[in-house]
Design an enzyme around this catalytic site. Structure first.
Site, short mmCIF file in Angstrom:
data_model
loop_
_atom_site.label_atom_id
_atom_site.label_comp_id
_atom_site.label_asym_id
_atom_site.label_seq_id
_atom_site.Cartn_x
_atom_site.Cartn_y
_atom_site.Cartn_z
N GLY A 141 0.82 -1.21 0.00
CA GLY A 141 0.00 0.00 0.00
C GLY A 141 0.85 1.25 0.00
O GLY A 141 2.08 1.19 0.16
N ASP A 142 0.16 2.37 -0.24
CA ASP A 142 0.81 3.69 -0.20
C ASP A 142 1.90 3.85 -1.25
O ASP A 142 2.89 4.54 -1.03
CB ASP A 142 1.40 3.97 1.21
CG ASP A 142 0.41 3.62 2.30
OD1 ASP A 142 -0.71 4.12 2.24
OD2 ASP A 142 0.75 2.80 3.18
N HIS A 167 -5.67 7.71 -1.04
CA HIS A 167 -4.91 8.03 -2.25
C HIS A 167 -4.73 9.54 -2.33
O HIS A 167 -5.71 10.26 -2.40
CB HIS A 167 -5.66 7.52 -3.49
CG HIS A 167 -5.80 6.02 -3.51
ND1 HIS A 167 -6.57 5.34 -4.41
CD2 HIS A 167 -5.23 5.07 -2.73
CE1 HIS A 167 -6.47 4.04 -4.18
NE2 HIS A 167 -5.67 3.85 -3.16
N THR A 174 -6.66 -0.35 10.27
CA THR A 174 -6.86 1.10 10.28
C THR A 174 -8.00 1.48 11.23
O THR A 174 -8.28 2.66 11.41
CB THR A 174 -7.21 1.60 8.86
OG1 THR A 174 -8.39 0.91 8.43
CG2 THR A 174 -6.09 1.33 7.87
N ARG A 205 -0.09 7.11 10.91
CA ARG A 205 0.93 6.27 11.55
C ARG A 205 2.25 6.33 10.77
O ARG A 205 2.24 6.36 9.54
CB ARG A 205 0.48 4.80 11.56
CG ARG A 205 -0.66 4.51 12.50
CD ARG A 205 -1.03 3.05 12.47
NE ARG A 205 -1.71 2.67 11.24
CZ ARG A 205 -2.11 1.44 10.97
NH1 ARG A 205 -1.89 0.47 11.83
NH2 ARG A 205 -2.75 1.16 9.84
N GLY A 243 7.86 13.26 -8.50
CA GLY A 243 7.39 14.29 -7.56
C GLY A 243 5.90 14.15 -7.36
O GLY A 243 5.25 13.38 -8.07
#
Ligand code: IMP
Length: 423
Positions: free
Chosen positions: A12-13, A41, A129, A302, A414
């Site tokens: 994830g992320d 997202h 979460t 977190r 970026g």
């Protein structure tokens, strides 16, 4: 290329929101098709910076219609505040956002159950979460869920709620929690109903027509392959199907239409919550990565666990999902490193080991085998031309291609929409 799936390929992320936002400019439909507001997202474009949890990240494209399909579970409070945030920022949603009435609702007792399950597991907790995700999907597959369709019929909603509260309050009371009141829940849900009504529409026929007309459809995967309940690091996973096949059950798209599967990977690896993470860096280098990459959760804030790029994971994810290309994000975070390590495979008790051969306990014990590459120590931030990448950055990309067997098509340099190289 008419149906493209974007799929997170670590834990994830990975920056899927950014890739979806970029690709949505050429898409007619963007579908968020599983998970709930456990996903976050981030999109940065000319309208501002948006942490998106439920509405498809592609909603900013004027051309696209955003769809929340049946596989998504909805916390209506979060959905409504996201809709309000977008409207305030000038994003038109009327007739541009459709929500399937098949979506299951995250109820207040699901969030409480999520909490009590975690408390009961103690040091073996999943590190969820806390959004009620697991309990909501558990109710879906055990025929105890409440869907938007039920909310459209207030009598049916109240009947179903009464039955569920009988069961859930029993569990909550036995674990020392206060029981919930049907009246309070009904009042909040009936109020919220009016706010989402304008967007409720079954998208099946619309999507079938779009497929026939070869319109461009972008499927916005949430979470990531290694959080999939079947193929991820169970039990340290989330509840919805993440792998490519999920588009059929969770969005109504027949698999034969899938033309591109883009695996999104960070140039290094991160994870939030518990579970195995073979290349995790617990010392100073991990700290540098966390700082440079601002690795703090979009959903919970977190701090994320950080580590080197793990090619064994991505090789597996590519085979499992049939990646047609890879999108690498956050390459610029590695700009300052003099040396960069890549995990080329695992060893277990001195023998070569693979991801697929063992469970979470096994993966906690494997030893990563590293190859060290020279860093580029130059800024790549904002680059849009592959030719302008420093030589060692190109070598890093080529090494990833070689190790995973998949070509890299997008390199994000970026946070902004146009900070991207299309290779
Ligand atoms: P849940 O989805 O809240 O039940 O959490 C289960 C596990 O999946 C936890 O380790 C979460 O941190 C992780 N998780 C769920 N969704 C995401 C995501 O979108 N990004 C990163 N981790 C996630």
């Amino acid at each position: 290329m008419s149906v493209t799936l974007i799929i997170g390929s670590q834990w994830g992320d990975e920056g899927k929101g950014k890739i979806v936002d970029f690709l949505s400019l050429q898409s007619d439909y963007i579908i968020r098709f599983h998970g709930g507001n456990n996903a976050g997202h981030t999109v940065v474009n000319k309208y501002g910076k948006f942490p998106m949890h439920l509405v498809p990240s592609g909603i900013f494209s004027k051309r696209a219609t955003g769809i929340i399909s049946n596989g998504v579970i909805l916390d209506l409070e979060v959905l409504i505040s996201e809709i309000e945030m977008l409207k305030k920022s000038g994003i038109k949603l009327k007739n541009r956002l459709l929500i399937s009435p098949r979506c299951h609702l995250i109820m207040p007792y699901h969030k409480l159950l999520d909490q009590v399950y975690e408390e009961a597991k103690g040091k073996n907790k999943t590190g969820t979460t806390g959004r009620g995700i697991g309990p909501t999907y558990a109710d879906k597959v055990s025929y105890n869920g409440i869907r938007i369709w039920d909310l459209l019929d207030t009598k049916r909603f109240s009947e179903k709620l009464e039955i569920q509260l009988k069961i859930k309050n029993g569990i909550l009371k036995s674990l020392g929690k206060k029981p919930l009141s049907a009246k309070t829940i009904e009042k909040t849900f009936f109020e919220m109903r009016g706010k989402i009504m304008p967007y409720i529409a079954e998208p099946f026929l619309l999507l079938q027509k779009a497929l026939k007309e070869k319109k461009k459809i972008l499927l916005e995967g949430a979470h990531a392959v290694f959080l999939d309940p079947d193929w991820g690091t169970y039990p340290y996973v989330t509840a919805s199907t993440i792998v490519a096949g999920g588009i059929n059950s969770q969005a109504g798209i027949p698999p034969k239409f899938l033309s591109d599967v883009v695996g999104v990977v960070k140039a290094y690896t991160t994870r939030v919550g518990e579970g195995p993470f073979p290349t995790e860096l617990t010392g100073a280098t991990g700290e540098i990565l966390r700082k440079a990459g601002n690795e703090f959760g979009t959903t919970t804030g977190r701090p994320r666990r950080c580590g080197w790029f793990d090619a064994e994971l991505i090789r597996f994810a590519a085979l499992l999902n049939g990646f047609t290309s890879i999108a690498i994000t956050k390459l610029d975070v590695l700009d300052s490193f003099s040396e960069i390590k890549v995990c080329v495979g695992y060893k277990y008790k001195g023998e070569k080991a693979t991801y697929s051969q063992g469970d979470d306990q096994f993966l906690m014990k494997v030893v990563p085998v590293y190859k060290t590459l020279k860093g580029w120590q130059a800024t790549t931030n904002g680059l849009t031309d592959y030719k302008k990448l420093p030589l060692n950055a190109k070598k890093y990309i080529e090494e990833i291609e070689k190790l995973t067997g998949v070509s890299v098509k997008y390199i994000s340099t970026g946070p902004h929409r146009h900070d991207i190289i299309v290779k």
